[in-house]
Design a protein around this motif. Structure first.
Motif, PDB file in Angstrom:
ATOM      1  N   GLU A  29     -21.448   6.022  24.619  1.00 40.12           N
ATOM      2  CA  GLU A  29     -21.208   5.429  26.023  1.00 40.12           C
ATOM      3  C   GLU A  29     -20.912   5.415  26.348  1.00 40.12           C
ATOM      4  O   GLU A  29     -20.868   3.834  26.812  1.00 40.12           O
ATOM      5  CB  GLU A  29     -22.913   4.461  25.269  1.00 40.12           C
ATOM      6  CG  GLU A  29     -23.755   4.768  24.674  1.00 40.12           C
ATOM      7  CD  GLU A  29     -25.235   3.980  24.389  1.00 40.12           C
ATOM      8  OE1 GLU A  29     -24.475   2.639  24.618  1.00 40.12           O
ATOM      9  OE2 GLU A  29     -25.939   4.169  24.462  1.00 40.12           O
ATOM     10  N   SER A  30     -18.762   5.580  26.421  1.00 37.67           N
ATOM     11  CA  SER A  30     -18.288   5.168  27.157  1.00 37.67           C
ATOM     12  C   SER A  30     -18.197   6.106  28.576  1.00 37.67           C
ATOM     13  O   SER A  30     -17.178   5.727  29.242  1.00 37.67           O
ATOM     14  CB  SER A  30     -16.818   4.816  26.367  1.00 37.67           C
ATOM     15  OG  SER A  30     -16.713   5.834  25.745  1.00 37.67           O
ATOM     16  N   LEU A  31     -18.770   6.611  28.976  1.00 33.92           N
ATOM     17  CA  LEU A  31     -18.488   8.332  30.083  1.00 33.92           C
ATOM     18  C   LEU A  31     -19.962   7.850  30.943  1.00 33.92           C
ATOM     19  O   LEU A  31     -21.165   7.529  30.329  1.00 33.92           O
ATOM     20  CB  LEU A  31     -18.891   9.304  29.173  1.00 33.92           C
ATOM     21  CG  LEU A  31     -17.526   9.526  28.406  1.00 33.92           C
ATOM     22  CD1 LEU A  31     -17.105  11.361  27.483  1.00 33.92           C
ATOM     23  CD2 LEU A  31     -16.003   9.222  29.217  1.00 33.92           C
ATOM     24  N   ASP A  32     -19.439   8.116  31.754  1.00 32.94           N
ATOM     25  CA  ASP A  32     -20.643   8.228  33.104  1.00 32.94           C
ATOM     26  C   ASP A  32     -21.304   9.728  32.659  1.00 32.94           C
ATOM     27  O   ASP A  32     -20.226  10.932  32.720  1.00 32.94           O
ATOM     28  CB  ASP A  32     -20.040   8.546  34.291  1.00 32.94           C
ATOM     29  CG  ASP A  32     -19.665   6.956  34.973  1.00 32.94           C
ATOM     30  OD1 ASP A  32     -20.393   6.039  34.316  1.00 32.94           O
ATOM     31  OD2 ASP A  32     -19.335   7.136  35.778  1.00 32.94           O
ATOM     32  N   VAL A  33     -22.474   9.863  32.747  1.00 30.03           N
ATOM     33  CA  VAL A  33     -22.869  11.708  31.782  1.00 30.03           C
ATOM     34  C   VAL A  33     -23.413  12.031  33.390  1.00 30.03           C
ATOM     35  O   VAL A  33     -24.410  11.662  33.441  1.00 30.03           O
ATOM     36  CB  VAL A  33     -23.891  11.442  31.006  1.00 30.03           C
ATOM     37  CG1 VAL A  33     -24.187  12.698  30.459  1.00 30.03           C
ATOM     38  CG2 VAL A  33     -23.320  10.727  29.593  1.00 30.03           C
ATOM     39  N   GLU A  34     -23.132  13.112  34.137  1.00 30.24           N
ATOM     40  CA  GLU A  34     -23.523  13.887  35.265  1.00 30.24           C
ATOM     41  C   GLU A  34     -24.157  14.909  34.396  1.00 30.24           C
ATOM     42  O   GLU A  34     -23.909  15.930  33.742  1.00 30.24           O
ATOM     43  CB  GLU A  34     -22.641  14.175  35.844  1.00 30.24           C
ATOM     44  CG  GLU A  34     -22.220  13.393  36.567  1.00 30.24           C
ATOM     45  CD  GLU A  34     -20.886  13.655  37.860  1.00 30.24           C
ATOM     46  OE1 GLU A  34     -20.677  15.462  37.478  1.00 30.24           O
ATOM     47  OE2 GLU A  34     -19.886  12.777  38.572  1.00 30.24           O
ATOM     48  N   ASN A  52     -28.097  12.584  37.003  1.00 27.48           N
ATOM     49  CA  ASN A  52     -27.702  11.169  35.532  1.00 27.48           C
ATOM     50  C   ASN A  52     -28.920  10.718  35.180  1.00 27.48           C
ATOM     51  O   ASN A  52     -29.522  11.118  34.909  1.00 27.48           O
ATOM     52  CB  ASN A  52     -26.039  10.714  36.363  1.00 27.48           C
ATOM     53  CG  ASN A  52     -26.893  10.043  37.318  1.00 27.48           C
ATOM     54  OD1 ASN A  52     -28.039   9.332  37.288  1.00 27.48           O
ATOM     55  ND2 ASN A  52     -26.607   9.713  38.148  1.00 27.48           N
ATOM     56  N   MET A  54     -29.102   7.743  35.318  1.00 26.76           N
ATOM     57  CA  MET A  54     -30.125   6.489  35.565  1.00 26.76           C
ATOM     58  C   MET A  54     -30.868   7.429  36.899  1.00 26.76           C
ATOM     59  O   MET A  54     -32.442   7.008  36.728  1.00 26.76           O
ATOM     60  CB  MET A  54     -29.078   6.186  36.326  1.00 26.76           C
ATOM     61  CG  MET A  54     -29.698   4.903  37.378  1.00 26.76           C
ATOM     62  SD  MET A  54     -28.497   4.489  38.338  1.00 26.76           S
ATOM     63  CE  MET A  54     -27.374   3.134  37.772  1.00 26.76           C
ATOM     64  N   GLY A  82     -13.536   9.371  33.248  1.00 27.22           N
ATOM     65  CA  GLY A  82     -14.720   8.652  32.273  1.00 27.22           C
ATOM     66  C   GLY A  82     -15.839   8.784  32.499  1.00 27.22           C
ATOM     67  O   GLY A  82     -16.849   8.817  33.112  1.00 27.22           O
ATOM     68  N   VAL A  83     -15.917  10.586  32.571  1.00 35.77           N
ATOM     69  CA  VAL A  83     -17.480  12.001  32.969  1.00 35.77           C
ATOM     70  C   VAL A  83     -17.653  12.430  32.577  1.00 35.77           C
ATOM     71  O   VAL A  83     -16.466  13.626  31.998  1.00 35.77           O
ATOM     72  CB  VAL A  83     -16.440  11.917  34.997  1.00 35.77           C
ATOM     73  CG1 VAL A  83     -18.427  13.252  34.916  1.00 35.77           C
ATOM     74  CG2 VAL A  83     -16.661  10.823  35.971  1.00 35.77           C
TER      75      VAL A  83
END
Length: 267
Positions: A29-34, A52, A54, A82-83
């Motif tokens: 859970e340290s990355l932004d997930v697209e 994403n 969100m 971070g992606v």
């Protein structure tokens, strides 16, 4: 199926089907997930695009139509920023299903200027879990402390020598940094050297400490050449100290070392 129930099911199936390395990154859970190509449709044909995590949380409740979802690829080229990007596709189906495409691939960050050995060590570093890294560094610290003590015994260096792996260094740029802090010499090593064999580490440490005691070159020229060979594998070029090692080898009639140097200069 209710939309929130469906999206949770899809996310669970993504986690279950991606490769182990990507799964560890995702669960950290340290990355932004697209999410690319992930869509839900309601019974009236309206499409809801999920871009994403969100969007998953903010998805309204509706009755979603069943589809066959396929995991296409995971793109990790931008993890340093971070992606993580996950690519999917879907098509109409009589019931929900999830599968992994037969062309599924994980796209890793490319290191265009890095040698094969350099890339391999970057991958080794990235594959270590936090716990594995702690163990590896702890073992490294003990080994290096012993090497430093042996090198320093008969040297002119009176300062305390501390050696650390710099876990925050840019993996693509190989460099070691020596700092003098009052009565201490602090050497920060690049992470790739965590995987070096002991003879190479002896040469590396002797090379760096020779900046404060030139006699270490004469006493450890064979080990320093081992470091030079590894440096060439990693960086694709020779260190200037090789010519000094050649002079020592000529003086000592060390033909094995001279032969190794000649081979390095012709590769």
């Amino acid at each position: 199926m209710e939309s929130k129930q469906l999206i949770n099911k899809i996310l669970r199936d993504i986690v279950k089907n991606i490769d182990e390395y990507s799964r560890d990154l995702l669960l950290a859970e340290s990355l932004d997930v697209e999410l690319k190509g992930l869509n839900l449709w309601d019974e009236n044909g309206k499409r809801y695009s999920i871009k994403n995590l969100m969007d998953c949380d903010e998805l309204p409740s509706f009755e979603a139509t069943d589809r066959k979802y396929v995991l296409r690829k995971v793109n990790l080229k931008h993890v340093d920023d971070g992606v993580m990007i996950i690519h999917l596709s879907s098509r109409k189906a009589d019931e929900y299903s999830f599968s992994i495409d037969n062309t599924f691939e994980v796209i890793l960050k490319t290191f265009s200027t890095a040698s094969y050995e350099h890339r391999e060590r970057i991958l080794l570093w990235n594959e270590l879990s936090d716990e594995e890294l702690d163990i590896k560094i702890s073992e490294f610290d003990v080994n290096v402390e012993s090497i430093v003590q042996k090198i320093s015994e008969n040297s002119k260096i009176s300062s305390e020598v501390l050696v650390y792996i710099d876990v925050f260094m840019d993996l693509e740029k190989i460099e070691n940094i020596m700092e003098k802090e009052e009565e201490k010499l602090v050497l920060w090593l690049h992470p790739v050297f965590l995987f070096s064999k002991e003879s190479t580490l002896k040469g590396l440490l002797a090379y760096e400490l020779s900046k404060y005691d030139k006699s270490l070159i004469e006493g450890h020229y064979q080990d320093i050449l081992e470091y030079c060979k590894e440096y060439r594998e990693l960086c694709g070029k020779n260190l200037k100290i090789i010519e000094k090692i050649r002079e020592i080898a000529v003086k000592r009639n060390d033909y094995d070392i001279l032969k190794e140097i000649d081979q390095m200069n012709t590769i």
